[in-house]
Design an enzyme around this catalytic site. Structure first.
Site, mmCIF file in Angstrom:
data_model
loop_
_atom_site.group_PDB
_atom_site.id
_atom_site.type_symbol
_atom_site.label_atom_id
_atom_site.label_comp_id
_atom_site.label_asym_id
_atom_site.label_seq_id
_atom_site.Cartn_x
_atom_site.Cartn_y
_atom_site.Cartn_z
ATOM 1 N N SER A 155 0.832 -1.209 0.000
ATOM 2 C CA SER A 155 0.000 0.000 0.000
ATOM 3 C C SER A 155 0.859 1.249 0.000
ATOM 4 C CB SER A 155 -0.917 0.027 1.216
ATOM 5 O OG SER A 155 -1.638 1.249 1.260
ATOM 6 N N THR B 188 7.457 2.663 3.670
ATOM 7 C CA THR B 188 8.385 1.975 2.765
ATOM 8 C C THR B 188 7.835 1.935 1.344
ATOM 9 O OG1 THR B 188 9.152 0.622 4.605
ATOM 10 C CG2 THR B 188 9.728 -0.142 2.415
ATOM 11 N N CYS B 189 6.549 1.686 1.209
ATOM 12 C CA CYS B 189 5.934 1.654 -0.126
ATOM 13 C C CYS B 189 6.020 3.029 -0.781
ATOM 14 C CB CYS B 189 4.485 1.203 -0.037
ATOM 15 S SG CYS B 189 4.258 -0.452 0.636
ATOM 16 N N ALA B 190 5.690 4.052 -0.016
ATOM 17 C CA ALA B 190 5.761 5.423 -0.530
ATOM 18 C C ALA B 190 7.186 5.751 -0.963
ATOM 19 C CB ALA B 190 5.272 6.401 0.532
ATOM 20 N N SER C 290 9.477 3.687 -2.009
ATOM 21 C CA SER C 290 9.839 2.972 -3.240
ATOM 22 C C SER C 290 9.292 3.701 -4.468
ATOM 23 C CB SER C 290 9.365 1.516 -3.201
ATOM 24 O OG SER C 290 7.970 1.405 -3.357
#
Length: 166
Positions: free
Chosen positions: A54, A59-61, A63
């Site tokens: 999500s 961490t997703c943001a 990436s």
């Protein structure tokens, strides 16, 4: 099935990433304008599939931000950021961050992408979301590189993924 961790606790995916040297499975994903995108829409381009749970996690943001920065220097390459987030959330995030070198796509409608690529979480608190992975695809649809990030809270190996395009 991949055995990975979330905060050190074991979790599993439903399968394995596509093998390098094989053709990437086709997909139908929803773009932020609600159109449907498939692998054939990117024919002739190299692809970096940045797959994650999500965009609303740190961490997703990160990436998405990192690939956005690095994507501007890549010839004939598109970075597709793929999650089960709603297209509206993906558009809001990229708009607020000024990210325009990546394309956000959602697997929210069917979940078939997660199944076909073997990346859907089977167990754990993120069950049914997509695991953190990278798949790099050549212009002819051949898988060049894959990475299943072993600890979900860790970032992928950007340099290895991008080096596979050299």
């Amino acid at each position: 099935m991949a055995n990975i961790t979330l905060g050190g606790s074991p979790i599993e995916t439903i399968g394995q990433l596509p093998s390098t040297g094989n053709k990437a499975p086709d997909f139908k994903l929803t773009a932020t304008d609600l159109s449907t995108k498939s692998l054939s829409d990117y024919e002739g381009h190299r692809l970096v599939l940045n797959i994650f749970p999500s965009v609303d996690t740190g961490t997703c943001a990160q990436s998405v931000r990192t690939f956005n920065e690095k994507a501007s220097a890549l010839d004939n390459t598109k970075v597709l950021c793929i999650s089960k987030d709603l297209p509206f959330a993906l558009a809001r995030f990229c708009g607020a961050e000024g990210l325009d070198n990546v394309e956000s796509l959602s697997d929210f409608k069917t979940g078939n992408f997660g199944e076909d690529y073997g990346v859907t979480f089977k167990t754990g608190p993120l069950e049914s979301l997509l695991s953190r992975c990278i798949v790099v695809v050549d212009t002819d649809g051949t898988v060049l590189y894959t990475e299943q990030v072993s600890e979900t809270k860790d970032e992928p190996n950007y340099e290895s993924a991008l080096a596979s395009l050299s």
